[in-house]
Design an enzyme around this catalytic site. Structure first.
Site, PDB file in Angstrom:
ATOM      1  N   THR A  13      88.140  98.153   9.956  1.00 37.51           N
ATOM      2  CA  THR A  13      88.263  97.434  11.179  1.00 37.51           C
ATOM      3  C   THR A  13      89.637  97.661  11.913  1.00 37.51           C
ATOM      4  O   THR A  13      89.660  97.121  12.892  1.00 37.51           O
ATOM      5  CB  THR A  13      88.607  95.860  10.247  1.00 37.51           C
ATOM      6  OG1 THR A  13      89.542  95.812   9.453  1.00 37.51           O
ATOM      7  CG2 THR A  13      87.248  95.322   9.622  1.00 37.51           C
ATOM      8  N   CYS A 159      99.287 112.705  13.396  1.00 35.78           N
ATOM      9  CA  CYS A 159      99.020 113.170  14.586  1.00 35.78           C
ATOM     10  C   CYS A 159     100.169 114.077  15.453  1.00 35.78           C
ATOM     11  O   CYS A 159      99.737 114.711  16.291  1.00 35.78           O
ATOM     12  CB  CYS A 159      98.462 111.907  15.337  1.00 35.78           C
ATOM     13  SG  CYS A 159      99.822 110.803  15.418  1.00 35.78           S
ATOM     14  N   SER A 188      98.893 103.739  20.888  1.00 35.81           N
ATOM     15  CA  SER A 188      97.724 103.516  19.898  1.00 35.81           C
ATOM     16  C   SER A 188      98.202 104.368  18.644  1.00 35.81           C
ATOM     17  O   SER A 188      97.666 104.069  17.384  1.00 35.81           O
ATOM     18  CB  SER A 188      96.408 104.366  20.689  1.00 35.81           C
ATOM     19  OG  SER A 188      96.776 105.856  20.917  1.00 35.81           O
ATOM     20  N   GLY A 189      99.109 105.174  18.406  1.00 34.43           N
ATOM     21  CA  GLY A 189      99.566 105.919  17.353  1.00 34.43           C
ATOM     22  C   GLY A 189     100.244 104.817  16.394  1.00 34.43           C
ATOM     23  O   GLY A 189     100.210 104.929  15.254  1.00 34.43           O
ATOM     24  N   GLU A 211     108.754 109.250  11.658  1.00 32.54           N
ATOM     25  CA  GLU A 211     107.917 110.165  12.199  1.00 32.54           C
ATOM     26  C   GLU A 211     108.711 111.721  12.622  1.00 32.54           C
ATOM     27  O   GLU A 211     107.801 112.650  12.348  1.00 32.54           O
ATOM     28  CB  GLU A 211     107.798 109.657  13.649  1.00 32.54           C
ATOM     29  CG  GLU A 211     106.540 110.250  14.510  1.00 32.54           C
ATOM     30  CD  GLU A 211     105.090 109.833  14.013  1.00 32.54           C
ATOM     31  OE1 GLU A 211     105.002 109.210  12.825  1.00 32.54           O
ATOM     32  OE2 GLU A 211     104.462 110.393  14.675  1.00 32.54           O
ATOM     33  N   ARG A 247     108.338 106.892  21.708  1.00 32.14           N
ATOM     34  CA  ARG A 247     107.193 105.888  21.713  1.00 32.14           C
ATOM     35  C   ARG A 247     107.139 105.762  23.354  1.00 32.14           C
ATOM     36  O   ARG A 247     108.389 105.292  23.965  1.00 32.14           O
ATOM     37  CB  ARG A 247     107.069 104.667  21.162  1.00 32.14           C
ATOM     38  CG  ARG A 247     105.760 103.908  21.293  1.00 32.14           C
ATOM     39  CD  ARG A 247     104.665 104.470  20.499  1.00 32.14           C
ATOM     40  NE  ARG A 247     104.864 104.156  18.955  1.00 32.14           N
ATOM     41  CZ  ARG A 247     104.166 104.955  18.057  1.00 32.14           C
ATOM     42  NH1 ARG A 247     103.464 105.847  18.554  1.00 32.14           N
ATOM     43  NH2 ARG A 247     104.212 104.892  16.823  1.00 32.14           N
ATOM     44  N   HIS A 254      99.613 112.249  22.625  1.00 33.93           N
ATOM     45  CA  HIS A 254     100.957 112.487  22.314  1.00 33.93           C
ATOM     46  C   HIS A 254     101.347 113.873  23.209  1.00 33.93           C
ATOM     47  O   HIS A 254     100.655 115.062  22.678  1.00 33.93           O
ATOM     48  CB  HIS A 254     101.115 112.963  20.709  1.00 33.93           C
ATOM     49  CG  HIS A 254     100.733 111.659  20.288  1.00 33.93           C
ATOM     50  ND1 HIS A 254     100.760 110.375  20.427  1.00 33.93           N
ATOM     51  CD2 HIS A 254     101.055 111.400  18.649  1.00 33.93           C
ATOM     52  CE1 HIS A 254     100.706 109.533  19.395  1.00 33.93           C
ATOM     53  NE2 HIS A 254     100.695 110.199  18.310  1.00 33.93           N
ATOM     54  N   THR A 340      94.230 109.830  18.469  1.00 32.66           N
ATOM     55  CA  THR A 340      93.414 109.408  17.748  1.00 32.66           C
ATOM     56  C   THR A 340      91.959 110.144  17.619  1.00 32.66           C
ATOM     57  O   THR A 340      91.431 110.029  16.379  1.00 32.66           O
ATOM     58  CB  THR A 340      92.919 107.840  17.971  1.00 32.66           C
ATOM     59  OG1 THR A 340      92.228 107.912  19.295  1.00 32.66           O
ATOM     60  CG2 THR A 340      94.175 107.082  18.153  1.00 32.66           C
TER      61      THR A 340
HETATM   62  N1  LIG Z   1     102.363 108.152  12.941  1.00 33.75           N
HETATM   63  C1  LIG Z   1     101.609 108.242  14.438  1.00 33.75           C
HETATM   64  C2  LIG Z   1     100.439 108.015  14.176  1.00 33.75           C
HETATM   65  C3  LIG Z   1      99.588 109.322  13.766  1.00 33.75           C
HETATM   66  O1  LIG Z   1      98.975 109.486  12.920  1.00 33.75           O
HETATM   67  C4  LIG Z   1     102.389 107.449  15.501  1.00 33.75           C
HETATM   68  O2  LIG Z   1     103.002 106.453  15.112  1.00 33.75           O
HETATM   69  O3  LIG Z   1     101.952 107.892  16.540  1.00 33.75           O
END
Ligand SMILES: N[C@@H](CC=O)C(=O)O
Length: 364
Positions: A13, A159, A188-189, A211, A247, A254, A340
């Site tokens: 989900t 990712c 979206s990560g 990260e 971010r 990315h 994704t």
């Molecule tokens: N940890 C990453 C997601 C990738 O798998 C993110 O936060 O962008």
């Protein structure tokens, strides 16, 4: 055509789970027959449960999963008895995720996971199929440890690393020694959209918990080798990678600004040719999700851009541009990958295709 393998998506989900079910709709080898999630969602029809939190934009909830009743992902017997293998996008804490994924494996149900929990388990392969397909050979040792015949866990990496690790892989012959990578990661990560994350609007957030360690360490496991004596994957000790991860207000994609040093002295032409020629087992085997061209080099200084390039090869290809000499490092470049697609569900599906093609995932 042989019968499709029956697939369960656990954690179906959430955002990555939604990406799995959309990418698996009409897959030539795999059919989603079970969707599983937390106890809270169990018992509901999938379509009903996700309709108000569907994050796949214009892509509709696939018809083949809409009417499936969500099972409790922790009811391993119920899920495992109905499928040949599972994709895991489960969102428990790490210890519980490891335990649950092992339980599926011990129920002779292979697990292909997106979760980070098992990435550093020494006999769990962490695979980008174009780069280290041979690491799946560790599965024989993992099965010995788990006492299974068919069951095992295989994972894909984080990712963020997929926008620069493919370039480093393509340049192995030039012996990369040091890499500095600054990532600009899509919202979206974090499992959110621009609407559900108002804090990212008109903003850049300078910290993504955990990260930087993943960005620095995971490529080294991928560049590592299987040691038959210890039955483990031993990580490489070079290149040394340092990173900063930010971010940014982007939905998918990315981007990375990367600097790199080599032992050898490749020319720009050597480097671009190595990127464009780089191709692996997925391309040889023509796996259904494999991009024809794994890495594209863009000569326009204004590329790669998320807006134009994130969907290169259906989000499974990597775009590189702005390769030029640097004053401190030897070279610098910009990379872009779809976080994704290639970076999550798409990369895991390609890994499952490799595992099926090599006989590790079969009908039960
Ligand atoms: N940890 C990453 C997601 C990738 O798998 C993110 O936060 O962008």
């Amino acid at each position: 055509m042989s019968e499709k393998l029956k697939v369960g998506v656990i954690g179906a989900t959430g955002m990555v789970g939604q990406r799995y079910v959309t990418l698996l709709a009409n897959h030539p080898w795999f059919q989603v027959t079970v969707v599983a999630a937390s106890k809270h969602s169990a018992g509901q029809k999938y379509g009903e449960s996700v309709k108000d939190r569907w994050k796949m934009g214009d892509t509709p909830i696939p018809d083949d999963v809409k009417d499936l009743t969500i099972l409790d992902a922790e009811d391993v017997d119920a899920v495992a008895s109905q499928v040949d293998f599972v994709f895991s996008a489960i969102n428990l804490d790490k210890a519980d995720t490891r335990k649950l994924e092992d339980e599926y494996a011990k129920h002779e149900t292979p697990v292909v996971s997106n979760n980070s929990a098992h990435r550093w388990t020494p006999d769990v392969p962490m695979v980008v199929p174009e780069i280290n397909p041979d690491h799946i050979d560790i599965i024989k040792y993992q099965r010995e440890r788990l006492g299974t015949k068919k069951g095992f866990v295989a994972v894909k990496p984080n990712c963020s690393i997929q926008s620069y690790t493919p370039a480093i892989a393509a340049w192995q012959k030039f012996e990369p020694t040091q890499v500095l990578a600054c990532t600009y990661q899509a919202i979206s990560g974090a499992g959110k959209t621009l609407e559900t994350a108002p804090e990212i609007q008109n903003n850049v957030i300078p910290y993504i918990p955990g990260e930087e360690a993943k960005s620095e360490d995971e490529p080294l496991k991928i560049f590592g080798h299987i040691d038959p004596a210890t039955k483990q994957i031993v990580k490489a000790d070079s290149p040394v990678i340092t990173s900063q991860c930010l971010r940014v207000p982007v939905l998918y994609g990315h981007t990375v600004a990367t600097f790199i040093n080599f032992k050898q002295n490749p020319s720009k032409e050597d480097l671009i040719k190595a990127l464009e020629d780089y191709s692996g087992v997925p391309q040889e085997l023509k796996l259904p999700s494999a991009p024809k061209q794994f890495i594209q080099y863009l000569t326009d200084d204004f590329r790669p851009q998320v807006r134009y390039d994130v969907n290169f090869e259906h989000g499974m290809g990597i775009s590189i541009g702005r390769l030029r000499p640097d004053k401190i490092f030897d070279w610098k470049f910009i990379g872009l990958s779809h976080n994704t697609a290639r970076g999550a569900a798409g990369g895991a599906i390609e890994l499952a295709e490799l595992l099926k093609a090599k006989g590790y995932i079969t009908k039960k």
